[in-house]
Design a protein around this motif. Structure first.
Motif, PDB file in Angstrom:
ATOM      1  N   TRP A 135      31.368  21.106  64.689  1.00  0.00           N
ATOM      2  CA  TRP A 135      31.531  20.081  63.668  1.00  0.00           C
ATOM      3  C   TRP A 135      31.680  18.762  64.417  1.00  0.00           C
ATOM      4  N   ASP A 169      26.297  20.805  61.096  1.00  0.00           N
ATOM      5  CA  ASP A 169      27.442  20.708  60.193  1.00  0.00           C
ATOM      6  C   ASP A 169      27.239  19.493  59.276  1.00  0.00           C
ATOM      7  N   ILE A 176      24.235  23.355  57.148  1.00  0.00           N
ATOM      8  CA  ILE A 176      25.303  23.810  56.244  1.00  0.00           C
ATOM      9  C   ILE A 176      24.990  23.306  54.831  1.00  0.00           C
ATOM     10  N   TRP A 212      24.032  28.093  56.235  1.00  0.00           N
ATOM     11  CA  TRP A 212      25.387  28.641  56.029  1.00  0.00           C
ATOM     12  C   TRP A 212      26.023  27.907  54.860  1.00  0.00           C
ATOM     13  N   ASP A 272      29.142  26.791  52.681  1.00  0.00           N
ATOM     14  CA  ASP A 272      30.561  26.529  52.970  1.00  0.00           C
ATOM     15  C   ASP A 272      31.295  26.022  51.721  1.00  0.00           C
ATOM     16  N   MET A 273      32.604  26.012  51.820  1.00  0.00           N
ATOM     17  CA  MET A 273      33.510  25.417  50.810  1.00  0.00           C
ATOM     18  C   MET A 273      33.322  26.048  49.437  1.00  0.00           C
ATOM     19  N   PHE A 306      39.876  19.540  47.477  1.00  0.00           N
ATOM     20  CA  PHE A 306      40.843  18.642  48.125  1.00  0.00           C
ATOM     21  C   PHE A 306      41.790  18.076  47.068  1.00  0.00           C
ATOM     22  N   TRP A 311      30.613  34.631  57.845  1.00  0.00           N
ATOM     23  CA  TRP A 311      31.421  34.380  59.032  1.00  0.00           C
ATOM     24  C   TRP A 311      32.852  34.264  58.554  1.00  0.00           C
ATOM     25  N   ASP A 363      37.688  29.562  59.328  1.00  0.00           N
ATOM     26  CA  ASP A 363      38.355  28.690  60.308  1.00  0.00           C
ATOM     27  C   ASP A 363      39.473  29.389  61.077  1.00  0.00           C
ATOM     28  N   PHE A 374      37.779  28.175  66.240  1.00  0.00           N
ATOM     29  CA  PHE A 374      37.393  26.947  65.529  1.00  0.00           C
ATOM     30  C   PHE A 374      38.457  25.858  65.713  1.00  0.00           C
ATOM     31  N   ARG A 411      27.971  33.244  67.254  1.00  0.00           N
ATOM     32  CA  ARG A 411      27.965  31.791  67.182  1.00  0.00           C
ATOM     33  C   ARG A 411      29.227  31.203  67.791  1.00  0.00           C
TER      34      ARG A 411
HETATM   35  O1  MIG Z   1      36.970  21.243  55.433  1.00  0.00           O
HETATM   36  O2  MIG Z   1      32.017  21.300  57.498  1.00  0.00           O
HETATM   37  O3  MIG Z   1      34.757  26.583  57.693  1.00  0.00           O
HETATM   38  O4  MIG Z   1      33.044  25.874  59.777  1.00  0.00           O
HETATM   39  O5  MIG Z   1      32.900  23.143  60.437  1.00  0.00           O
HETATM   40  C1  MIG Z   1      36.268  21.778  56.506  1.00  0.00           C
HETATM   41  C2  MIG Z   1      33.158  21.199  58.267  1.00  0.00           C
HETATM   42  C3  MIG Z   1      34.849  22.056  56.125  1.00  0.00           C
HETATM   43  C4  MIG Z   1      34.892  24.303  56.994  1.00  0.00           C
HETATM   44  C5  MIG Z   1      34.081  25.348  57.698  1.00  0.00           C
HETATM   45  C6  MIG Z   1      33.803  24.910  59.109  1.00  0.00           C
HETATM   46  C7  MIG Z   1      33.081  23.583  59.102  1.00  0.00           C
HETATM   47  C8  MIG Z   1      33.895  22.538  58.333  1.00  0.00           C
HETATM   48  N1  MIG Z   1      34.173  23.031  56.984  1.00  0.00           N
END
Ligand code: MIG
Length: 640
Positions: free
Chosen positions: A173, A201, A238, A309, A311-312, A318, A421, A424, A457, A480
């Protein structure tokens, strides 16, 4: 044999694909389980020797006994053993009662489920859910592995990743632009360390908007993708769940126009905030919205991208606009007051309640199977349906290719569309051990293509941790190296012992035919690639307790070193085996060891592999990337 029982009015989660006719339970007993509808609990009294397996990606051991696990997908970057939930929910359990008898069950429910496995009372295993609407699949077979196979027949065939996805990937990241990424490629090349993927990322996007590429950071992105591919390197971007609210941004505009975002009770779309700032969440549970979002990946596949990938997608929040207003309102109330100490902690708690707030997950709704459903009731499906949307789109739009796809959040059923995966983790030795223990549990639930952030991470890694972690990760299908913004750089060329790193990565490439074939077998036979020793050596009580050695495919056992400042470790052999101590794919020594306990030396650059009796390991000649591997070129064969 599988029997299905239905309680209340369960929703169809999409986890199960096989058609099973429901059986009406006679009284409160279902096999070994007792159903207490009044207290919304299913219990099993665990004999002293019973071992409990399953649940996929969680904290703690392979034997789940002695803790409370809660299926409630959560973005939680602190995977300590005191936690009850991570990013995934796989409600599948196997019980080996210790007397040679076993059974399993799948609790099909899309909301929160509690698995109290001897936590409240040491011999009581209690499964409970607030909404007691679920399908229960009760599985009886002769062994834990047969239970796994039966279960997987129920939930369908696991996702198959392309061969190149078995190569090594570098991620971090913080890569800001094309030149940062070129530097990664060039630095690996210079040292002759093989590399197949560089991950992108969130910084590649324009203002963190999905399906955009920042044109200043990546001028002529298509040419860049082509240029990297010419070097055998695939770029893996991502994709985040939240869609930025911005006038004129096509994904936002189309989502609004077609009513594809999750809405609140009053019919307006929920406003949450994640990396892009304010976002709406696509309603992946609504098939039309899912199709629309899935088709968006085409923007990137049309530019030559072959993997993603997700994510979130718990989804991580937040803050929401509504809750933030409430918090500011509260702050207004207490602002001028003299706070006593409890008032102070109340104030601090209020601030800590802003992200991933349980109340926020009750503020929005889905259109699921034609019905309006409050999010928390189906919470654990969100990442699954995001990944399903992508996977189904690839089947439509990219028929000629296998696309790499894996996700952070998951649920049973997602294993048909992508891998995972483990999120974090930290650059901690204890998280290397956690990684070792998570892999077989993930495999039980059909997540074959999986792995952790190698090297860790969060927090700063060290050279020795990276070396030992690679010593394990070279066996994980998803391989990875990834780290967080602000932590110590951990690309392999940042360290001194680059030759040792090169040897380790080359050994991975020499193992790819083995790993690929064994994973493919696990996928096609509904089996497991990583197995606990207890699954093969069922009558061996010692083997039953071993959680830091794993069987890898049909032929091998591994025993990674996972502690700092160690030059060896104790290994238990459930039968005679041939030890191979690798320093590289061509520099190794072998020794036959007898059944029982051994102290085995392993220097920092050495990897311990054990060949089972009557088995063999064939290594191929490594190459700079998988595209250049000649899988038929044999570098060595080691037999026992
Ligand atoms: O709030 O995209 O698990 O792999 O590097 C963090 C930034 C958001 C969480 C992921 C992580 C990634 C990061 N993301």
């Amino acid at each position: 044999m599988i029997k299905k029982y239905v309680f209340g009015k369960p929703m169809d989660t999409g986890a199960v694909v096989a058609k099973v006719k429901a059986t009406v339970p006679e009284g409160s007993k279902i096999g070994e389980l007792t159903v207490d509808e009044k207290n919304k609990t299913i219990t099993y009294i665990m004999p002293p020797k019973a071992r409990i397996y399953g649940l996929g990606e969680t904290v703690r051991g392979i034997n789940k006994r002695g803790w409370l696990y809660i299926s409630n997908n959560t973005d939680n970057p602190h995977h300590e053993e005191g936690k009850h939930s991570l990013y995934a929910s796989q409600n599948f359990i196997i019980v080996d009662n210790g007397d040679g008898k076993c059974f399993g069950f799948y609790f099909d429910h899309p909301g929160e489920v509690r698995f109290d496995i001897g936590f409240t009372k040491s011999d009581v295993f209690a499964v409970s859910a607030e909404d007691f609407d679920f399908s229960l699949y009760y599985i009886e077979e002769d062994s834990p592995l047969e239970i796994v196979k039966s279960f997987r027949g129920l939930v369908g065939k696991s996702y198959e990743a392309p061969l190149w996805a078995y190569g090594y990937g570098q991620s971090r990241w913080g890569y800001k632009n094309a030149s940062d990424i070129r530097e990664v490629r060039d630095s690996y090349k210079k040292l002759g360390i093989p590399l197949d993927m560089i991950y992108m990322d969130i910084d590649y996007m324009q203002d963190f908007k999905d399906f955009t590429v920042n044109p200043e950071r990546f001028p002529d992105f298509e040419a860049f993708v082509r240029d990297m591919k010419a070097d055998g390197i695939r770029l893996i971007p991502i994709i985040d769940a939240g869609v930025k609210i911005e006038k004129g941004y096509d994904v936002y505009e189309e989502g609004i126009k077609n009513d594809f975002f999750c809405k609140k009770e009053d019919g307006t779309p929920l406003v949450a905030a994640v990396w892009p700032g304010k976002v709406h969440f696509p309603d992946f549970l609504n098939p039309a919205a899912a199709k629309w979002f899935g088709d968006k990946y085409k923007v990137l596949t049309d530019m030559g991208i072959e993997g993603f990938w997700n994510d979130m997608n718990e989804p991580a929040i937040f803050y929401t606009e509504d809750h933030l207003k409430e918090v500011f309102g509260e702050l207004e109330n207490i602002k001028d007051k003299e706070l006593d100490i409890w008032g102070f902690f109340g104030f601090k708690g209020l601030i800590d309640s802003i992200n991933n707030n349980p109340e926020d997950y009750r503020r929005f709704f889905h259109e699921f199977n034609g019905v309006k459903v409050r999010h928390d009731k189906v919470h654990n499906l969100y990442g699954f349906y995001m990944t399903k949307a992508a996977g189904e789109a690839f089947e439509r739009n990219n028929k000629d290719k296998k696309i790499l796809l894996f996700s952070r959040s998951s649920f049973m059923g997602m294993h048909r569309y992508g891998g995972v995966w483990t999120g974090d983790n930290m650059s901690w030795w204890s998280h290397l051990l956690l990684n070792i223990k998570q892999m077989p549990s993930l495999n039980m639930t059909g997540f074959i293509y999986s792995g952790a952030d190698t090297g860790g991470f969060g927090s700063d890694t060290t050279e020795d941790l990276m070396m030992r972690w690679l010593g394990f990760s070279i066996f994980t299908p998803l391989f990875r190296n990834h780290s967080a913004l602000g932590t110590r750089d951990q690309e392999l060329y940042r360290f001194e012992r680059s030759n040792d790193f090169k040897n380790i990565i080359e050994l991975r490439y020499a193992l790819i035919p083995y790993i690929y074939v064994e994973c493919t077998k696990a996928i096609n036979e509904n089996g497991m690639y990583f197995k606990p020793l207890s699954f093969e050596y069922r009558d061996d009580e010692r083997a039953g307790e071993i959680e830091d050695q794993l069987l890898v495919g049909a032929h091998l056992m591994i025993a990674p070193v996972y502690e700092q400042n160690k030059t060896g470790r104790y290994v238990y052999l459930p039968e005679d085996m041939k030890l191979v101590r690798f320093r590289s794919y061509k520099d190794f020594d072998t020794e036959v060891l007898t059944k029982g306990d051994h102290y085995v030396k392993a220097e920092l650059n050495e990897i311990l592999v054990f060949i089972r009796k009557g088995h063999k390991l064939t290594l191929t000649e490594p190459a700079a990337c998988t595209d250049r591997l000649d899988m038929d070129r044999c570098a060595a064969t080691i037999e026992f």
